[in-house]
Design a protein around this motif. Structure first.
Motif, PDB file in Angstrom:
ATOM      1  N   ASN A 110      -9.102  -8.009   2.845  1.00  0.00           N
ATOM      2  CA  ASN A 110      -9.093  -7.384   4.245  1.00  0.00           C
ATOM      3  C   ASN A 110     -10.178  -8.544   5.008  1.00  0.00           C
ATOM      4  N   GLN A 162      -8.610   1.293   8.184  1.00  0.00           N
ATOM      5  CA  GLN A 162      -9.877   0.905   7.467  1.00  0.00           C
ATOM      6  C   GLN A 162      -9.632  -0.606   7.332  1.00  0.00           C
ATOM      7  N   ARG A 163      -8.430  -1.304   7.003  1.00  0.00           N
ATOM      8  CA  ARG A 163      -8.202  -2.526   7.069  1.00  0.00           C
ATOM      9  C   ARG A 163      -8.702  -3.179   8.143  1.00  0.00           C
ATOM     10  N   GLU A 222       0.797  -1.210   0.063  1.00  0.00           N
ATOM     11  CA  GLU A 222       0.004   0.009   0.087  1.00  0.00           C
ATOM     12  C   GLU A 222       0.991   1.341   0.077  1.00  0.00           C
ATOM     13  N   LEU A 277       5.955   5.929 -14.080  1.00  0.00           N
ATOM     14  CA  LEU A 277       6.533   5.580 -12.642  1.00  0.00           C
ATOM     15  C   LEU A 277       7.209   4.154 -12.832  1.00  0.00           C
ATOM     16  N   ARG A 314       2.268   1.842  -3.207  1.00  0.00           N
ATOM     17  CA  ARG A 314       1.122   2.317  -4.361  1.00  0.00           C
ATOM     18  C   ARG A 314       1.021   3.917  -4.171  1.00  0.00           C
ATOM     19  N   ILE A 315       0.769   4.431  -2.713  1.00  0.00           N
ATOM     20  CA  ILE A 315       0.489   5.747  -2.521  1.00  0.00           C
ATOM     21  C   ILE A 315       1.697   6.483  -2.800  1.00  0.00           C
ATOM     22  N   ASN A 344      -7.731   6.864  -1.684  1.00  0.00           N
ATOM     23  CA  ASN A 344      -6.859   6.534  -0.405  1.00  0.00           C
ATOM     24  C   ASN A 344      -5.216   7.144  -0.453  1.00  0.00           C
ATOM     25  N   GLN A 345      -5.256   8.325  -1.478  1.00  0.00           N
ATOM     26  CA  GLN A 345      -4.044   9.278  -1.428  1.00  0.00           C
ATOM     27  C   GLN A 345      -4.272  10.465  -0.664  1.00  0.00           C
ATOM     28  N   LEU A 346      -5.856  10.649  -0.104  1.00  0.00           N
ATOM     29  CA  LEU A 346      -6.073  12.109   0.697  1.00  0.00           C
ATOM     30  C   LEU A 346      -5.173  11.882   1.706  1.00  0.00           C
ATOM     31  N   PHE A 347      -4.642  13.136   2.103  1.00  0.00           N
ATOM     32  CA  PHE A 347      -3.756  13.246   3.205  1.00  0.00           C
ATOM     33  C   PHE A 347      -3.710  14.456   3.993  1.00  0.00           C
ATOM     34  N   VAL A 362       0.560   9.647   6.106  1.00  0.00           N
ATOM     35  CA  VAL A 362      -1.130   9.511   6.607  1.00  0.00           C
ATOM     36  C   VAL A 362      -1.878   8.591   5.975  1.00  0.00           C
ATOM     37  N   PRO A 363      -2.010   8.475   4.435  1.00  0.00           N
ATOM     38  CA  PRO A 363      -2.839   7.675   3.736  1.00  0.00           C
ATOM     39  C   PRO A 363      -2.653   5.903   4.164  1.00  0.00           C
ATOM     40  N   ASP A 398       3.749   5.927  -5.209  1.00  0.00           N
ATOM     41  CA  ASP A 398       3.620   6.393  -6.673  1.00  0.00           C
ATOM     42  C   ASP A 398       2.656   7.294  -6.941  1.00  0.00           C
ATOM     43  N   ALA A 399       1.323   7.056  -6.062  1.00  0.00           N
ATOM     44  CA  ALA A 399       0.373   8.020  -6.577  1.00  0.00           C
ATOM     45  C   ALA A 399       0.794   9.276  -6.225  1.00  0.00           C
ATOM     46  N   GLN A 400       1.500   9.542  -5.124  1.00  0.00           N
ATOM     47  CA  GLN A 400       1.767  11.025  -4.738  1.00  0.00           C
ATOM     48  C   GLN A 400       2.930  11.578  -5.823  1.00  0.00           C
ATOM     49  N   MET A 413      -4.600   6.604  -9.875  1.00  0.00           N
ATOM     50  CA  MET A 413      -4.664   4.984  -9.493  1.00  0.00           C
ATOM     51  C   MET A 413      -5.900   4.803  -9.282  1.00  0.00           C
ATOM     52  N   PHE A 422      -1.700  10.752 -13.439  1.00  0.00           N
ATOM     53  CA  PHE A 422      -2.138   9.277 -13.457  1.00  0.00           C
ATOM     54  C   PHE A 422      -2.941   9.102 -12.179  1.00  0.00           C
ATOM     55  N   PHE A 456      -2.219  20.159  -3.707  1.00  0.00           N
ATOM     56  CA  PHE A 456      -0.935  19.581  -3.591  1.00  0.00           C
ATOM     57  C   PHE A 456      -0.114  19.505  -4.842  1.00  0.00           C
ATOM     58  N   VAL A 515      -4.179   5.775   7.644  1.00  0.00           N
ATOM     59  CA  VAL A 515      -5.936   5.712   7.474  1.00  0.00           C
ATOM     60  C   VAL A 515      -6.280   4.476   6.871  1.00  0.00           C
ATOM     61  N   ALA A 560       2.659  12.578   3.263  1.00  0.00           N
ATOM     62  CA  ALA A 560       1.884  12.511   2.109  1.00  0.00           C
ATOM     63  C   ALA A 560       1.625  10.976   2.031  1.00  0.00           C
TER      64      ALA A 560
END
Lengths: 252, 261, 268
Positions: free
Chosen positions: C93, A199-200, A159, B55, A162-163, B78-81, A191-192, A165-167, B73, B71, B91, A195, A188
Motif C-alpha cells: 500500500n 483501507q488501501r 484482492e 480451490l 482472493r476474496i 478481509n472477507q467480512l461483509f 463489500v470486502p 476464493d475465501a467465500q 486464508m 480454509f 453465512f 472496504v 460477499a
C-alpha cells in the motif's frame, strides 16, 4: 475473469510502442478511436483493422496477452450482436461490423495500457493538460489520481479473486441459483473489495503525505522528451486520420 | 485424509514465462492429525493450502481428499461483509444448508469460544478492532464444522493471549477427531502444538515428519527454545540443544542437568 | 556512546478518537542516533503514536516536539516530515512508483529537486539499502522484504534524522525480518540515524537501546537488559514446575543465562 483486466498491467519490453512518449500514445489512442467510429463500410473497417494489427505487431506483446484483456468484453459484445441481429434490418452484416469496431477499440486501449507505465500515463496527462493550470484546474492532482487508480486496479483485481476464493471455501456458490441469489452472493465479494480499497487508499494517502506530496511544485525524474520516433509516429497518426476522413467523404 | 501424489502447480503468469509455485510434491496427511506447515514467503505454502482445499486444481499429479475442508486464508478479516457479526458467521453454515436456527446456534457457540459474547452479535463487524475482526472471521470458518480445517497464518498480528486461546480451541477440535492444518512462520508455535510438520523450500517439499525431527534437521528452522539452549551451551552448560524443541523440553533438559550436578 | 541531543520529545501527549482516548499522558524521549523500540498489543495506540511523531496527527493534549519544532505548528509540517520518515505495515500500500527508482524519486519530485540531483540521491540510497541491482525493476515483483527495503530507501531519500517503522516487519517472513532489521541496525550505527521500531514482537525489540512498552495507552520505559521477555517468563514457570528456584528479578534472556550457567549458585 477478474485477473484478465489489462488496466494497469504494464508489459515491460523495449518495443517501439513502449518507447514512444506517452503524449504521442494518448493522442494516437484518441485519433484511433475517432477513426474507428467514423468507419462504417467494409473497406474502411478493413483499413482500421489493418492499422490495429500493425500496432499489435509494433507492441511486440504476445497475442494471448492482448486477447486475455478481451475476455470481459465478450459478454458485452454478445449482447450488442444479438440486439442488432434481431432488431435492425440487415442485422447480421451490421452486427458483425459493430462487433469488429468494438473489438478494435478495446484492442487499441489494451495496447496503450500494456505498453505504457501508469506513471508515464500520468506524466502524459499532466504535461498535455498543463495549460489548464492557468484556469486553476488541479492538473497535478488529476494526473496523480489517474496513475494511482491505474496501479491499484491489478491489486484490487487480485484482492477480488482472493476474496472470491475465501467465500467459496465458506460454501458460497456464485454460479448457481436465481439471478437475485447470485446478485446477493456477489455482495460477499463487492463489500470486502470496497472496504479493502478504502483501507488501501487511506494507507496510500498517509504514505504520500509522509513523502511530502504537495510540498512544492513537483519536478520529474525523467522529464518527457520527444524523439525522432515520436515524429514518425505523429506522421503516421495524421496520415491515418486523413485516410479515414477521405474514405468517409468518398463514401468508401 | 489428504494425499498428494507428484503434484505440481504453475500459476498462469501475466508477464513472462509461467512461475512454478509447487513442484512434484507427494505426501499423505491421515485423519485426525495436527499438521504445521513452515516455509519462507514464496515457498508455495499458500498454493499448497489452496490445492488442499480444492480451490485450485493441480497442473499435474493427483490429489485425493476425503471429508469436507474449510480454509481460512491469510488475513481472513478481509472477507467480512454482512451488516452484523452473527449474520457474517452464519453465512457459512447457511450455505451448507442448515436451518436458520441451527446455523445461529453453532455460530453463537463458535463466537463464544473465541471470547465474543452476546454483546457483539449485533454489532457491525467492520467497526470492530483488528483483533476482534480476526476472531469473528475465524469463528466464521470454525462454524463450517468441516472435517479438515486449514488455517493460513491465523495468528499473524494477533495478541499472544488470543494466539494461545486459538491454539487451545484447535487442539480441542483435533482431540475430537478433526484434522487441523496450520501454516505458520513461527516454529515455536508449530513445535508446541503440532505433531507432524511439512517444510517447504523454494516450491519443493524439503521435509515431512515428526515436528522435533524436522526442526532438528534444518538449521534455519531453529526456534526460540533451541536458540536459547544453544546460547546456554555456548555459555558453558552441557546440554544437547537440538533436543530443546519446546520450552517444556528445554526446562526438562535444564532440570536434569541441574539435578545431576 | 556520547550523550547526544534530544531529537523527539513527546510531552504529556494524549489523543482521542471519536470520544475514546487512544493515548493518555504519554511521555517519551528519543535522542539522535538512538535505536528505540515501542512494544504493545493490538489496539494499544501504537499506530496513533507513530502518526503523532510526524505531524500526521496532532495530539489533543500535550505536545510533540521534533527537532525543536512543535508538530502543532503548521508552518513546520514539511520540515518535520523530512526529519521523521514513516514506514507502514503493508508494503503493497505504500508503493507509488512503477519502478524501484521511480518510487524512491517520489519524495524528491515532491521536493522539486533537479533530475541530476535526484539521480545522485537515488544511486546513493539504493546502494545503502542493497537494492542497486533492482533499480529498474517493477516493485510489485519484489519479495515482501525487498518491498520494505524499498520503502525504507524511499524514506531515506528525504535525508531524515529518524525513521519510524509502524509494524513494518509484521508481514515479513524470517528472512525478510532479518534483512530489514540488520539494515536498520547498520544505518543506525554507521549514519547515526535514529530508529523507532514499533512492533508486537518482543524478539525484534531486544537489540534496541531503549524499549518503550505501551499498554492501555500508557508508556513504561525499559532497557534491553531489564525488559521482561515472555519466552523467559514461560521458561521460568516451567523450571519452577520442575522444582528449580529462580529469583523473581531474572526476567531477561541474558540474566537467565547468566543465572543458569553459574549453576544456580551465584546471584542473577
Amino acid at each position: 475473469m477478474l485477473r484478465d483486466v489489462t488496466l494497469g498491467r504494464f508489459y515491460d519490453n523495449d518495443s517501439f510502442l513502449c518507447r514512444l512518449d506517452p503524449r504521442t500514445k494518448l493522442l494516437g489512442l484518441i485519433i484511433a478511436i475517432i477513426g474507428i467510429f467514423l468507419c462504417s463500410s467494409i473497406v474502411s473497417c478493413s483499413f482500421t483493422l489493418a492499422c490495429v494489427i500493425a500496432l499489435m505487431y509494433l507492441s511486440e506483446v504476445p497475442l494471448r496477452h492482448i486477447f486475455r484483456g478481451m475476455r470481459p468484453f465478450f459478454i458485452l459484445l454478445a449482447v450488442v450482436a444479438a440486439m442488432n441481429i434481431f432488431l435492425v434490418p440487415d442485422g447480421v452484416f451490421r452486427s458483425v461490423l459493430i462487433c469488429l469496431r468494438v473489438i478494435e477499440v478495446v484492442l487499441v486501449s489494451n495496447l496503450l495500457c500494456l505498453s505504457t507505465r501508469p506513471r508515464s500515463v500520468a506524466s502524459g496527462v499532466q504535461t498535455s493538460l498543463g495549460w489548464m493550470k492557468r484556469f486553476k484546474v488541479p492538473v497535478n492532482d488529476i494526473a496523480t489520481i489517474v496513475s494511482v487508480a491505474l496501479t491499484f486496479v491489478p491489486l484490487l483485481a487480485d484482492e477480488a479473486k482472493r476474496i472470491r476464493d475465501a467465500q467459496i471455501s465458506r460454501g458460497a456458490d456464485f454460479s448457481k441459483g436465481s439471478l437475485f441469489r447470485r446478485a446477493k452472493a456477489s455482495l460477499a465479494i463487492i463489500v470486502p473489495v470496497f472496504v479493502s480499497a478504502i483501507q488501501r487508499s487511506e494507507d496510500l494517502a498517509v504514505a504520500m503525505d509522509c513523502r511530502l506530496y504537495g510540498c512544492t511544485e513537483p519536478t520529474k525524474l525523467h522529464p518527457l522528451s520527444y524523439s525522432y520516433e515520436d515524429a514518425a509516429a505523429y506522421i503516421c497518426i495524421f496520415t491515418y486520420l486523413c485516410i479515414v476522413i477521405l474514405m468517409k467523404v468518398g463514401r468508401l | 485424509m489428504i494425499s498428494f501424489k507428484n503434484v505440481s502447480f504453475c500459476y498462469p503468469s501475466y508477464g513472462q514465462e509461467p512461475k512454478k509455485a509447487l513442484a512434484d510434491v507427494s505426501f499423505t496427511i491421515p485423519d485426525g492429525t495436527f499438521v504445521g506447515i513452515a516455509g519462507n514467503m514464496g515457498s508455495g505454502k499458500t498454493t499448497l493450502c489452496s490445492l488442499m482445499s480444492g480451490l485450485l486444481k493441480p497442473t499435474s499429479g493427483q490429489i485425493e481428499r476425503t471429508g469436507s475442508v474449510s480454509f481460512a486464508m491469510q488475513f481472513p478479516e478481509n472477507q467480512l461483509f454482512e451488516g452484523t457479526v452473527i449474520k457474517d458467521v452464519m453465512f457459512g453454515p447457511l450455505n451448507r444448508g442448515l436451518s436458520e436456527k441451527e446455523a445461529r446456534m453453532i455460530s453463537e457457540k463458535c463466537l463464544a469460544s473465541l471470547g465474543l459474547g452476546e454483546s457483539f452479535f449485533d454489532r457491525n463487524p467492520l467497526r470492530l478492532s483488528g483483533g476482534e475482526k480476526r476472531r469473528v472471521a475465524l469463528a466464521g470458518i470454525l462454524s463450517m464444522d468441516a472435517d479438515t480445517i486449514i488455517l493460513d497464518e491465523p495468528c499473524a498480528g494477533l495478541d499472544p493471549k488470543w494466539r494461545d486461546r486459538l491454539y487451545g480451541i484447535l487442539q480441542d477440535l483435533n482431540r475430537k477427531g478433526k484434522t487441523v492444518i496450520i501454516v505458520s512462520h513461527n516454529t515455536d508455535d508449530i513445535a508446541r502444538y503440532c505433531r507432524t510438520m511439512l517444510y517447504l523450500k523454494s516450491s519443493e517439499l524439503a521435509d515431512i515428519g515428526n515436528v522435533g525431527d524436522v526442526i532438528c534437521r534444518h538449521e534455519e528452522l531453529e526456534n526460540s527454545s533451541m536458540a536459547f539452549a544453544r546460547r546456554l551451551s555456548e555459555a558453558g552448560m552441557e546440554i544437547d540443544y537440538k533436543k530443546a524443541v519446546t520450552t517444556e523440553d528445554l526446562a526438562s533438559l535444564i532440570a536434569d542437568r541441574q539435578s545431576s550436578l | 556512546m556520547t550523550r547526544s541531543r534530544t531529537l523527539i520529545e513527546v510531552k504529556a501527549a494524549s489523543y482521542s478518537y471519536k470520544n475514546t482516548k487512544v493515548l493518555s499522558d504519554v511521555n517519551l524521549t528519543v535522542n539522535e542516533g538512538q535505536f528505540a523500540a515501542v512494544i504493545g498489543p493490538n489496539g494499544s495506540g501504537k499506530s496513533t503514536l507513530s502518526k503523532l511523531l510526524n505531524a500526521l496527527l496532532i495530539p489533543s493534549e500535550g505536545s510533540v516536539i521534533v527537532d525543536g519544532h512543535s508538530t502543532a505548528d503548521s508552518s513546520f509540517v514539511y520540515e518535520i516530515r523530512k526529519t521523521v520518515g514513516l514506514v507502514l505495515q503493508n508494503p503493497d500500500n505504500q508503493i507509488i512508483g512503477d519502478t524501484v527508482e521511480d518510487d524512491v524519486a517520489f519524495s524528491l519530485e515532491n521536493m522539486g529537486l533537479l533530475p541530476s540531483w535526484m539521480d545522485q540521491i537515488i544511486t546513493d540510497v539504493l546502494s545503502r539499502t542493497g537494492l542497486s541491482d533492482l533499480r529498474f525493476r517493477n516493485p510489485r515483483e519484489l519479495s515482501g522484504g525487498q518491498k520494505q527495503l524499498l520503502a525504507i530507501a524511499s524514506v531515506l531519500a528525504m535525508k531524515p534524522k529518524c525513521i519510524v517503522l509502524d509494524e513494518a516487519l509484521s508481514m515479513l517472513d524470517k528472512d525478510g525480518r532479518c534483512t530489514v532489521l540488520s539494515l536498520l541496525h547498520r544505518l543506525n550505527k554507521t549514519s547515526g540515524l535514529s530508529v523507532i521500531l514499533i512492533t508486537q514482537d518482543v524478539q525484534d525489540a531486544l537489540e534496541a537501546d531503549v524499549i518503550f512498552s505501551l499498554e492501555g495507552g500508557k508508556v513504561t520505559q525499559f532497557s534491553a537488559l531489564d525488559f521482561p521477555s515472555p519466552f523467559v517468563a514461560d521458561l521460568v514457570s516451567e523450571l519452577r514446575k520442575r522444582n528449580l528456584s529462580i529469583p523473581s528479578e531474572v526476567v531477561s534472556d541474558d540474566s537467565l543465562i547468566r543465572y543458569l550457567t553459574c549453576g544456580g549458585k551465584c546471584g542473577a
